[in-house]
Scaffold this motif. Structure first.
Motif, short mmCIF file in Angstrom:
data_model
loop_
_atom_site.label_atom_id
_atom_site.label_comp_id
_atom_site.label_asym_id
_atom_site.label_seq_id
_atom_site.Cartn_x
_atom_site.Cartn_y
_atom_site.Cartn_z
N ALA A 1 0.88 -1.36 -0.05
CA ALA A 1 -0.12 -0.23 0.21
C ALA A 1 0.74 1.12 0.20
N ILE A 2 0.52 2.34 -0.83
CA ILE A 2 1.41 3.37 -0.97
C ILE A 2 1.99 3.95 0.48
N GLY A 3 1.15 3.90 1.41
CA GLY A 3 1.65 4.47 2.80
C GLY A 3 2.58 3.54 3.59
N ASN A 4 2.66 2.43 3.05
CA ASN A 4 3.79 1.49 3.67
C ASN A 4 5.24 1.50 3.01
N PHE A 5 5.17 2.31 1.96
CA PHE A 5 6.53 2.24 1.47
C PHE A 5 7.61 3.36 2.10
N GLY A 6 7.04 4.17 3.15
CA GLY A 6 7.85 4.97 3.80
C GLY A 6 8.67 4.22 4.79
N LYS A 7 7.97 3.05 5.09
CA LYS A 7 8.79 2.33 5.95
C LYS A 7 9.71 1.37 5.45
N LEU A 8 9.68 1.06 4.31
CA LEU A 8 10.36 0.21 3.41
C LEU A 8 11.78 1.15 3.19
N ASN B 1 5.09 2.51 -13.77
CA ASN B 1 3.96 3.44 -13.03
C ASN B 1 4.14 3.15 -11.45
N LEU B 2 4.88 2.20 -11.16
CA LEU B 2 5.06 1.97 -9.42
C LEU B 2 6.04 3.07 -9.21
N ALA B 3 7.08 3.05 -9.96
CA ALA B 3 7.80 4.39 -9.55
C ALA B 3 7.43 5.61 -9.86
N LYS B 4 6.63 5.70 -10.83
CA LYS B 4 6.10 6.96 -10.80
C LYS B 4 4.97 7.59 -9.66
N LYS B 5 4.28 6.35 -9.36
CA LYS B 5 3.36 6.67 -8.18
C LYS B 5 4.26 6.94 -6.75
N LEU B 6 5.38 6.34 -6.88
CA LEU B 6 6.22 6.54 -5.43
C LEU B 6 6.89 7.94 -5.60
N GLY B 7 7.27 8.30 -6.87
CA GLY B 7 7.84 9.51 -6.87
C GLY B 7 7.01 10.58 -6.63
N ASN C 1 16.83 -1.75 -3.46
CA ASN C 1 15.36 -2.14 -4.03
C ASN C 1 14.18 -2.15 -3.01
N LEU C 2 12.95 -1.86 -3.33
CA LEU C 2 11.83 -1.43 -2.29
C LEU C 2 10.79 -2.56 -2.69
N ALA C 3 10.55 -2.88 -4.15
CA ALA C 3 9.43 -3.69 -4.41
C ALA C 3 9.90 -4.45 -5.40
N TYR C 4 9.24 -5.87 -5.60
CA TYR C 4 9.34 -6.76 -6.73
C TYR C 4 7.97 -6.91 -7.31
N LEU C 5 7.74 -6.79 -8.41
CA LEU C 5 6.79 -7.07 -9.24
C LEU C 5 6.56 -8.41 -9.90
N GLY C 6 5.79 -9.13 -9.80
CA GLY C 6 5.72 -10.37 -10.57
C GLY C 6 4.34 -11.06 -10.84
#
Length: 536
Positions: A46-53, A123-129, A338-343
Motif C-alpha cells: 500500500a502506498i503508505g507502507n513504502f515510507g517504512k521500506l 508506473n509504480l516508480a512514478k506513483k512512489l515519486g 530495491n523496495l518492491a518486486y513485481l511479478g
C-alpha cells in the motif's frame, strides 16, 4: 465493477481476480491480507507502507558505486538519452531506490504479460515519486540471462502461429549467438516485425545484448533500466550466502521450514528448495551442483571439486556460480537498493516461501506486488460480447457452463421435460403399487419399466436440446469465438499472444497501457480498443 474512459482509444473496466478462476488460493489470500500470511512478508504494498521500506532500506555507497559502474559498462555501445543517463547516475545517490521486475529473454518480448510487468513497474516508480517527492525511484527490468531453459523462450506466438528459433546451443541463453536457425527465424518474421526489433537483433552479438536494446528502445525514455546480474563484480556480493548454501545449506533449511509452514496452512508450494541451490556455469554450460560424499559434482559433466576447491573457485570466479530460483531473489536485493518486486501470481507466491531466509541473512525483504493483469478486446470481439449481452464477469465462465444456461434460457420448448418425467415416474409408481396387490413381483416389473421409460425420455430430451443448439448455433459460435480470443490455445491471452498482435495496429499501445495501468490496483482489467463502446 467500474468502467472509465481514460484514453483516446481504450476503455477500461475491471473485475475481481477471483472471478477469473486463474489464481491460486495463496495468491488471492495474500491480496486479501489474510492475517495468517502476515509472517510471510514484510510490508503489504500500500502506498503508505513504502515510507517504512525506505527507512529500512539503507544501501551503502560502495554497493551504489559498483552498481553504477556495472550499468555504465553494460550500456556501453547503446546511445543513451538524457533520461537513461540520469537514471544510472542517480543510483549513486542515497535518496534513490529501485522497484524491480524480472523475466526471461523471450524473443520479440514473448507473451503480453512481459510488457505488463514492465509497464506496472514503471508506473509504480512514478506513483512512489509522486507520494514521496524527497526520493527518486528507478524502475528496473532484471534480465534472466543465466536461464538455461531455451525451450521456454525460443518462440513467440502471433495470431495463432508459432515462430520459433531452433538451435542446439547449450548453457545460459543470454550467451546464445546467431546461428543458422536464428537467421531462418529472423527471415520468417522480418516481413512484419517493426524495424527496431530487427535492428536490435542484427546489431547485437548475443541474445542478452539484443533484449537490452529492444527493451531500452521501448521503455528507456520512460526511465527503465535493464540489469544483467551475470557479472563478476555484482556476484562478489553474493559470495557469503553462496558459501552458506554450499557448506551448511542454510537457504535450504530456512526455505524448507517456511514452505512447510505454508503447507500446514493448506497452500501448495511453488518452488522446492535443494540442499545446494546453485548451478556451475561456463560458456555453453549451466549444470546443477550436487554434493556426493565429500565431493561437489557438476551434474552431466566430469567437473568436480573438493570443499576447499569449490570455495577457492567461488572466491576467485564468482561469475561461474549461478543461483537458482531460491537464491536469485536474495541476490537481486543484495545488489539493488530495491523496495518492491513485481511479478506474476506464481512469483509472488514463491517469494512468500523465502522471507525467513532474507531475515537470516539480514537482507531487507521488499514489498511484493502482482504485476497488472489484463485482457485486450478488439472491436470485433467486443461486438460479439454486446450481441450476446455478456457482462464482464461472464467472460471468465466456461463455454460449456454458459452454453448450458444460455440454451435453457433461449429454448423454444421445454426440452428438459422435468414435469413430464415427474408425472411419468408417479404413474409407474402408482400403477406398480396397484399391480403389487395382485402379484408382488409386478412392482419390480413396473419399476424396471419406469427406468426404461425415463431413459427414453432423457434420450429424447437430449435430441431436443441438440436441436435447440442447432437453432442457436450462430450465438453459440459467437461465444466460442470470444473464448478463442480471450484464451487462445486454451491459455489466457496475456500468457499467449505477443504484443505485436495489437502494437502493429496501434503503435501507441504502450503509452495507452502506461496510462491505464495502476500497479496498486490489483483488479483484473478488461481493455476495449474502441473508446465509443458503451459500458456493460
Amino acid at each position: 465493477m467500474q468502467k472509465t474512459q481514460a484514453s483516446t482509444f481504450m476503455v477500461k473496466s475491471s473485475v475481481d481476480p477471483a472471478c477469473t478462476r486463474q489464481f491460486s488460493a495463496l495468491f488471492l489470500d495474500y491480496l486479501g491480507q489474510k492475517p495468517e500470511l502476515a509472517a510471510f512478508y514484510n510490508q503489504f504494498p500500500a502506498i503508505g507502507n513504502f515510507g517504512k521500506l525506505i527507512q529500512e532500506r539503507r544501501f551503502d555507497k560502495v554497493r551504489r558505486e559498483r552498481l553504477v559502474r556495472v550499468l555504465q559498462e553494460q550500456y556501453a555501445g547503446i546511445a543513451l538519452g538524457e533520461m537513461s543517463s540520469h537514471q544510472i547516475i542517480s543510483l549513486a545517490d542515497d535518496n534513490t531506490f529501485t522497484v524491480t521486475t524480472g523475466h526471461q529473454l523471450n524473443l520479440f518480448t514473448g507473451p503480453l504479460y512481459f510488457i505488463y510487468k514492465i509497464v506496472s513497474t514503471i508506473n509504480l516508480a512514478k506513483k512512489l515519486g509522486d507520494a514521496y517527492p524527497g526520493y527518486h525511484f528507478v524502475p528496473v527490468y532484471w534480465m534472466a540471462t543465466e536461464d538455461h531453459d531455451f525451450e521456454e523462450i525460443n518462440y513467440f506466438k502471433l495470431d495463432g502461429k508459432k515462430y520459433q528459433w531452433k538451435s542446439d546451443q547449450k548453457g545460459p541463453v543470454g550467451d546464445f549467438v546467431w546461428d543458422g536457425g536464428f537467421k531462418e527465424f529472423l527471415k520468417e518474421v522480418s516481413a512484419f516485425a517493426p524495424e527496431f526489433f530487427l535492428q536490435a537483433y542484427q546489431s547485437s552479438r548475443n541474445l542478452s545484448e539484443a533484449v537490452r536494446k529492444y527493451v531500452h528502445h521501448l521503455f528507456g525514455e520512460k526511465g527503465l533500466l535493464v540489469v544483467d546480474g551475470n557479472h563478476p563484480e555484482l556476484k562478489k556480493a553474493l559470495i557469503p550466502i553462496l558459501k552458506a548454501d554450499l557448506l551448511t545449506h542454510d537457504p535450504y533449511t530456512l526455505a524448507t521450514a517456511q514452505t512447510q509452514r505454508l503447507d500446514e496452512l493448506g497452500y501448495k508450494s511453488q518452488i522446492y528448495p535443494r540442499e545446494i541451490n546453485l548451478f556451475y556455469m561456463q560458456k555453453g554450460l549451466r549444470e546443477r551442483i550436487e554434493k556426493v560424499g565429500d565431493i561437489y559434482k557438476v551434474l552431466n559433466t566430469d567437473i568436480q571439486f573438493t570443499q576447499e576447491g569449490i570455495i577457492e573457485q567461488l572466491e576467485s570466479h564468482p561469475e561461474r556460480f549461478s543461483p537458482n530460483v531460491v537464491l536469485r531473489p536474495v541476490y537481486q536485493e543484495l545488489i539493488l537498493p530495491n523496495l518492491a518486486y513485481l511479478g506474476g501470481p506464481a512469483e509472488v507466491a514463491y517469494w512468500l516461501q523465502l522471507k525467513s531466509m532474507f531475515d537470516h541473512f539480514e537482507v531487507p525483504f521488499p514489498a511484493l506486488l502482482p504485476r497488472n493483469f489484463a485482457v485486450i478486446l478488439d472491436q470485433s470481439v467486443d461486438k460479439k460480447i454486446a450481441q450476446l449481452g455478456l457482462q464482464d464477469t461472464d467472460l471468465f465462465e466456461s463455454v460449456l457452463d454458459w452454453k448450458r444456461k444460455f440454451v435453457e434460457h433461449q429454448a423454444s420448448v421445454d426440452f428438459q421435460m422435468e414435469t413430464e418425467k415427474a408425472q411419468l415416474s408417479a404413474l409407474f409408481q402408482k400403477k406398480g403399487a396397484e399391480a403389487a396387490a395382485l402379484q408382488k413381483s409386478l412392482q419390480n416389473a413396473f419399476e424396471a419399466g419406469k427406468v426404461r421409460a425415463l431413459k427414453i425420455l432423457e434420450q429424447l430430451s437430449d435430441k431436443v436440446r441438440k436441436a435447440e443448439e442447432k437453432r442457436l448455433e450462430i450465438q453459440i459460435k459467437r461465444r466460442t469465438d470470444i473464448q478463442s480470443f480471450l484464451y487462445p490455445g486454451g491459455s489466457p491471452q496475456e500468457r499467449t499472444e505477443n504484443m505485436m498482435r495489437f502494437f502493429l495496429a496501434k503503435p501507441k499501445l504502450l503509452d495507452e497501457l502506461l496510462e491505464m495501468f495502476d500497479p496498486l490496483d490489483f483488479s483484473y482489467m478488461i481493455l476495449r480498443t474502441d473508446a465509443q463502446q458503451s459500458a456493460n
